[in-house]
Structure formats: C-alpha cells, structure tokens
Design a protein around this motif. Structure first.
Motif, PDB file in Angstrom:
ATOM      1  N   ASP A  87       0.829  -1.209   0.000  1.00 11.65           N
ATOM      2  CA  ASP A  87       0.000   0.000   0.000  1.00 11.65           C
ATOM      3  C   ASP A  87       0.861   1.255   0.000  1.00 11.65           C
ATOM      4  O   ASP A  87       0.600   2.204  -0.752  1.00 11.65           O
ATOM      5  N   GLN A  88       1.895   1.268   0.814  1.00  6.72           N
ATOM      6  CA  GLN A  88       2.755   2.449   0.900  1.00  6.72           C
ATOM      7  C   GLN A  88       3.484   2.709  -0.410  1.00  6.72           C
ATOM      8  O   GLN A  88       3.602   3.859  -0.857  1.00  6.72           O
ATOM      9  N   VAL A  89       3.970   1.646  -1.042  1.00  8.94           N
ATOM     10  CA  VAL A  89       4.692   1.797  -2.310  1.00  8.94           C
ATOM     11  C   VAL A  89       3.761   2.354  -3.387  1.00  8.94           C
ATOM     12  O   VAL A  89       4.120   3.274  -4.135  1.00  8.94           O
ATOM     13  N   ILE A  90       2.552   1.806  -3.487  1.00  2.41           N
ATOM     14  CA  ILE A  90       1.600   2.263  -4.501  1.00  2.41           C
ATOM     15  C   ILE A  90       1.224   3.721  -4.268  1.00  2.41           C
ATOM     16  O   ILE A  90       1.135   4.525  -5.213  1.00  2.41           O
ATOM     17  N   ARG A  91       1.030   4.104  -3.028  1.00  3.61           N
ATOM     18  CA  ARG A  91       0.665   5.492  -2.729  1.00  3.61           C
ATOM     19  C   ARG A  91       1.799   6.453  -3.069  1.00  3.61           C
ATOM     20  O   ARG A  91       1.559   7.555  -3.587  1.00  3.61           O
ATOM     21  N   VAL A  92       3.032   6.064  -2.821  1.00  2.99           N
ATOM     22  CA  VAL A  92       4.171   6.923  -3.160  1.00  2.99           C
ATOM     23  C   VAL A  92       4.305   7.060  -4.677  1.00  2.99           C
ATOM     24  O   VAL A  92       4.517   8.164  -5.207  1.00  2.99           O
ATOM     25  N   VAL A  93       4.167   5.934  -5.380  1.00  5.07           N
ATOM     26  CA  VAL A  93       4.301   5.962  -6.841  1.00  5.07           C
ATOM     27  C   VAL A  93       3.208   6.832  -7.464  1.00  5.07           C
ATOM     28  O   VAL A  93       3.468   7.634  -8.373  1.00  5.07           O
ATOM     29  N   THR A  94       1.971   6.688  -6.990  1.00  4.29           N
ATOM     30  CA  THR A  94       0.887   7.501  -7.544  1.00  4.29           C
ATOM     31  C   THR A  94       1.063   8.983  -7.205  1.00  4.29           C
ATOM     32  O   THR A  94       0.709   9.846  -8.011  1.00  4.29           O
ATOM     33  N   LEU A  95       1.619   9.266  -6.037  1.00  8.13           N
ATOM     34  CA  LEU A  95       1.877  10.660  -5.680  1.00  8.13           C
ATOM     35  C   LEU A  95       2.923  11.272  -6.610  1.00  8.13           C
ATOM     36  O   LEU A  95       2.801  12.428  -7.031  1.00  8.13           O
ATOM     37  N   ILE A  96       3.930  10.493  -6.947  1.00  8.90           N
ATOM     38  CA  ILE A  96       4.941  10.966  -7.898  1.00  8.90           C
ATOM     39  C   ILE A  96       4.302  11.226  -9.261  1.00  8.90           C
ATOM     40  O   ILE A  96       4.583  12.227  -9.925  1.00  8.90           O
ATOM     41  N   GLY A  97       3.415  10.306  -9.685  1.00 10.40           N
ATOM     42  CA  GLY A  97       2.738  10.480 -10.963  1.00 10.40           C
ATOM     43  C   GLY A  97       1.896  11.743 -11.011  1.00 10.40           C
ATOM     44  O   GLY A  97       1.834  12.427 -12.032  1.00 10.40           O
ATOM     45  N   LEU A  98       1.264  12.087  -9.890  1.00  7.81           N
ATOM     46  CA  LEU A  98       0.468  13.312  -9.834  1.00  7.81           C
ATOM     47  C   LEU A  98       1.335  14.563  -9.784  1.00  7.81           C
ATOM     48  O   LEU A  98       0.899  15.635 -10.203  1.00  7.81           O
ATOM     49  N   SER A  99       2.551  14.427  -9.277  1.00  9.42           N
ATOM     50  CA  SER A  99       3.409  15.600  -9.064  1.00  9.42           C
ATOM     51  C   SER A  99       4.241  15.963 -10.284  1.00  9.42           C
ATOM     52  O   SER A  99       4.658  17.115 -10.427  1.00  9.42           O
ATOM     53  N   VAL A 100       4.508  15.004 -11.151  1.00  9.16           N
ATOM     54  CA  VAL A 100       5.370  15.256 -12.302  1.00  9.16           C
ATOM     55  C   VAL A 100       4.619  16.098 -13.334  1.00  9.16           C
ATOM     56  O   VAL A 100       3.508  15.740 -13.747  1.00  9.16           O
ATOM     57  N   PRO A 101       5.178  17.216 -13.791  1.00 11.81           N
ATOM     58  CA  PRO A 101       4.521  18.022 -14.834  1.00 11.81           C
ATOM     59  C   PRO A 101       4.391  17.245 -16.133  1.00 11.81           C
ATOM     60  O   PRO A 101       5.332  16.565 -16.562  1.00 11.81           O
ATOM     61  N   THR A 102       3.243  17.349 -16.751  1.00 11.99           N
ATOM     62  CA  THR A 102       2.973  16.574 -17.965  1.00 11.99           C
ATOM     63  C   THR A 102       3.909  16.961 -19.101  1.00 11.99           C
ATOM     64  O   THR A 102       4.418  16.089 -19.822  1.00 11.99           O
ATOM     65  N   PHE A 103       4.154  18.262 -19.269  1.00  8.66           N
ATOM     66  CA  PHE A 103       5.005  18.691 -20.384  1.00  8.66           C
ATOM     67  C   PHE A 103       6.435  18.196 -20.202  1.00  8.66           C
ATOM     68  O   PHE A 103       7.111  17.822 -21.164  1.00  8.66           O
ATOM     69  N   TRP A 104       6.915  18.175 -18.944  1.00 14.30           N
ATOM     70  CA  TRP A 104       8.274  17.672 -18.680  1.00 14.30           C
ATOM     71  C   TRP A 104       8.357  16.186 -18.978  1.00 14.30           C
ATOM     72  O   TRP A 104       9.331  15.713 -19.583  1.00 14.30           O
ATOM     73  N   LEU A 105       7.347  15.440 -18.557  1.00 13.16           N
ATOM     74  CA  LEU A 105       7.324  14.006 -18.823  1.00 13.16           C
ATOM     75  C   LEU A 105       7.267  13.727 -20.316  1.00 13.16           C
ATOM     76  O   LEU A 105       7.927  12.802 -20.816  1.00 13.16           O
ATOM     77  N   ALA A 106       6.520  14.543 -21.060  1.00 10.18           N
ATOM     78  CA  ALA A 106       6.446  14.363 -22.510  1.00 10.18           C
ATOM     79  C   ALA A 106       7.788  14.644 -23.171  1.00 10.18           C
ATOM     80  O   ALA A 106       8.230  13.899 -24.055  1.00 10.18           O
ATOM     81  N   LEU A 107       8.462  15.713 -22.739  1.00 10.47           N
ATOM     82  CA  LEU A 107       9.773  16.047 -23.310  1.00 10.47           C
ATOM     83  C   LEU A 107      10.798  14.963 -23.022  1.00 10.47           C
ATOM     84  O   LEU A 107      11.566  14.557 -23.913  1.00 10.47           O
TER      85      LEU A 107
END
Length: 353
Positions: free
Chosen positions: A147-167
């Motif tokens: 549970d802790q790992v999944i919550r951390v990973v999803t939090l990272i996914g929400l925090s990463v800017p979309t344009f940066w991830l696309a670049l």
C-alpha cells in the motif's frame, strides 16, 4: 396475469428511467445554451484587435479594407446582435471561417477532434485497467508495504509536470534509444487511411491495412503513455478510497463469511459497490484528457484539439477560439450525460428518486 397486464407492469418499471433521462437531457440543453453564451462573451472580451490579426498590420491600416472586413463579419453590430447571428449560423452548422487556416472551422475541428479522441480513449482505457488493479490491491493491503509503495508511486505520478514528462519521453525513447517513432500520427511514408471515423487506428483496421495500423499504433504509444501516467495516479488513489469504503460494508463481510472465492468477492461485491464513485471520476478524467492535451500534443506534434486551440489563441482567431470552446463544452456535457445515464442503469435508487 394477462399479456396486457405484464406489458403495463414492464412499462411502469421503465418509466422512472425514461423520465430520469428526459430530465437530464433537458438540463443538458439548457447548459448547452449557457455554454454558447459564456463562450461568445469570453471570446469577445479577449484583448487584442481581431481585424489586425486577420488582415495583418499592413492591410488593417487601410480604412476601406478595415471597414469592409468589419461589415462583412458583423463586427459593427451590438454584441447581443452578434450573438444571435452567431446562434443562427450555429444552427446551420456554420462556425465561421478560421482566420489562420482559411478553412471552415467545422472542417478543422472534424480533423482535430478525432485525433484528440484517439489518444484520450487510449489513455483512459490504459489508466483505468492499471488503476483498478493498483487501487484494489492497495485497499486490500492497507497499511502494509504494498500500500505504501503504490501510494508513493501515484503521488509521484500526480506531481510530475505533464510537459516535462512528454519532453523526457520523446528525448529518451525517440532521440536516444530510437525505439519509438517520431512526431505526428503516422510516418511520412505511410498514406493516411480513407476517412471513416477519423481515428487512424480504427480506419486502418476497417480498411484492412495492417501496416498502417501498426504504424499509427506505434505513434500513439508515447502520447498515450505520458497522459496515462498522470491519470493513473489520480484514479488509483480515488479507487483505493472507494474500495476501502465498500470493504467495510455488511454485504462484503457476509460474502466473505459464506466462503466465496476472493476474486468473486472483489468482482461481484467490492468493485460493483464502488462503481458509482469510480464512474464519476473516470468521466471527469476523460473530459480532462480531451480538453487538456495542449502541451502533450505540442511536444509530439499531434494535430489535435489542443494544438488547434493554441494556434487559434496565439493568432487571435476568434471563430477558431469559439469553435474550440463550444466543442469542449459539448464534450463535458456529453460525458456528464453518459455518466448520469449509467448512474440510472447501475443504481435503481437514482432513477426511482
């Protein structure tokens, strides 16, 4: 019981759902009128001179040319008169002519909207499939390492800017590793499919073109993956919360006490009980994907609605801006109507109320 009595009873059972749908359709029509008013008003409040943007600085300085353009486009009329002219044209399917492309806005949108729908559908399907698994697993393993790992990973996914991830994705997978195709919907050597739906992958399949299908699918992969990573974070956290609420229900505990298999409890009891809130957030996420892909489309040179909206705004293309605003509003209304429809189908309490 006679056949007539059975038919009347079935009609009474259907009537709450029919009435529910009619009320929602009426509300959607009123909201659509409101969308046209807001879109028209906000577009006309945009700072800048649409005449100079359309004619250029040189031609717009000519009084005769400027006056002719203003009269031809009805810009000399009061604002409410312009709105009724706009609505009259809208009922005829005329959104005006784009000042950038010189083509009817409806033709431009007919090309741009399917391109965005294609990546949005792919992203929401992938996101939902992954999120249901991760969210349910996190809820069942609440407080544990999983549970802790999944919550951390999803939090990272929400925090990463979309344009940066696309670049970063474009640089790594295309420029460095060379395992992903370049920008655009298809390779320059591939001929676009005959238009049926506007979705290249579907049109290639309908025309039996396997080469074109796999090329379009390869170009679709990176934009879909980028949009999915952000959406997965949102959906997973929401599904975890919804599943946790259902796990404490009496009917779930009763199903476990009966000794039913764990997978059957999850599918028939837990996910079914959590389906309504999940359906709501999926509708919101899908609407966001359709209307918020500007940066991703810019990075991958995807000729979708986001790219068209950006070009229209940058060049003060008022017909294009109003067309995009109207389409986005209609998209959200349609999504909300479909969600309400599924609410009435899945939950009898909704249609009876």
């Amino acid at each position: 019981m006679t056949t007539v009595a059975v038919q009347r009873q079935a009609q009474r059972r259907r009537s709450p759902l029919v009435g529910y749908l009619l009320r929602r359709a009426g509300t959607s029509l009123l909201l659509l009128v409101g969308v046209t008013i807001v879109t028209f008003a906000l577009t006309n409040l945009v700072p800048g001179d649409p005449v100079s943007a359309a004619l250029g600085e040189g031609a717009s300085q000519n009084p005769a040319t400027r006056e002719a353009f203003i009269r031809a486009n009805g810009l000399d009329q009061p604002l409410f008169v312009q709105y009724f002219i706009y609505m009259g044209n809208l009922f005829r399917g005329d959104l005006g002519t784009s000042l950038v492309t010189g083509r009817p806005v409806t033709s431009d949108l007919a090309t741009a909207v399917p391109a965005t729908i294609e990546i949005a559908i792919g992203a929401i399907i992938l996101s939902l499939a992954v999120s249901i698994v991760l969210g349910t697993l996190a809820a069942y393993r609440r407080g544990l390492v999983t549970d802790q790992v999944i919550r951390v990973v999803t939090l990272i996914g929400l925090s990463v800017p979309t344009f940066w991830l696309a670049l970063v994705s474009f640089y790594v997978f295309f420029l460095e590793l060379r395992i992903a195709p370049g920008s655009g919907r298809i390779s320059p050597s591939i001929t676009p499919p005959p238009r049926i739906t506007g979705l290249y992958t579907v049109d290639y399949l309908l025309n039996g073109d396997g080469v074109g299908f796999f090329d379009a699918l390869a170009h679709l992969a990176l934009p879909v993956l980028v949009l999915s990573l952000v959406t997965i974070g949102l959906l997973t956290r929401f599904i975890r919360t919804s599943v946790l609420e259902v796990l404490g229900s009496d009917y779930v505990r009763a199903a476990r006490a009966k000794g039913l298999p764990a997978m059957r409890v999850i599918l028939d009891y837990v996910l079914r009980g959590a389906s309504l809130p999940i359906l709501t957030i999926v509708g919101v996420a899908f609407g966001s994907l359709l209307s918020g892909t500007v940066l991703v489309e810019s990075v991958f040179a995807w000729p979708g609605l986001g790219t068209y909206a950006y070009n229209s705004a940058a060049n003060l293309d008022l017909p294009g801006i109003m067309g995009v605003g109207l389409v986005v509003g209609v998209i959200y209304l349609l999504i909300n109507f479909v969600v309400d429809l599924l609410y009435g189908v899945l939950d009898p309490r909704v249609r009876i109320a």
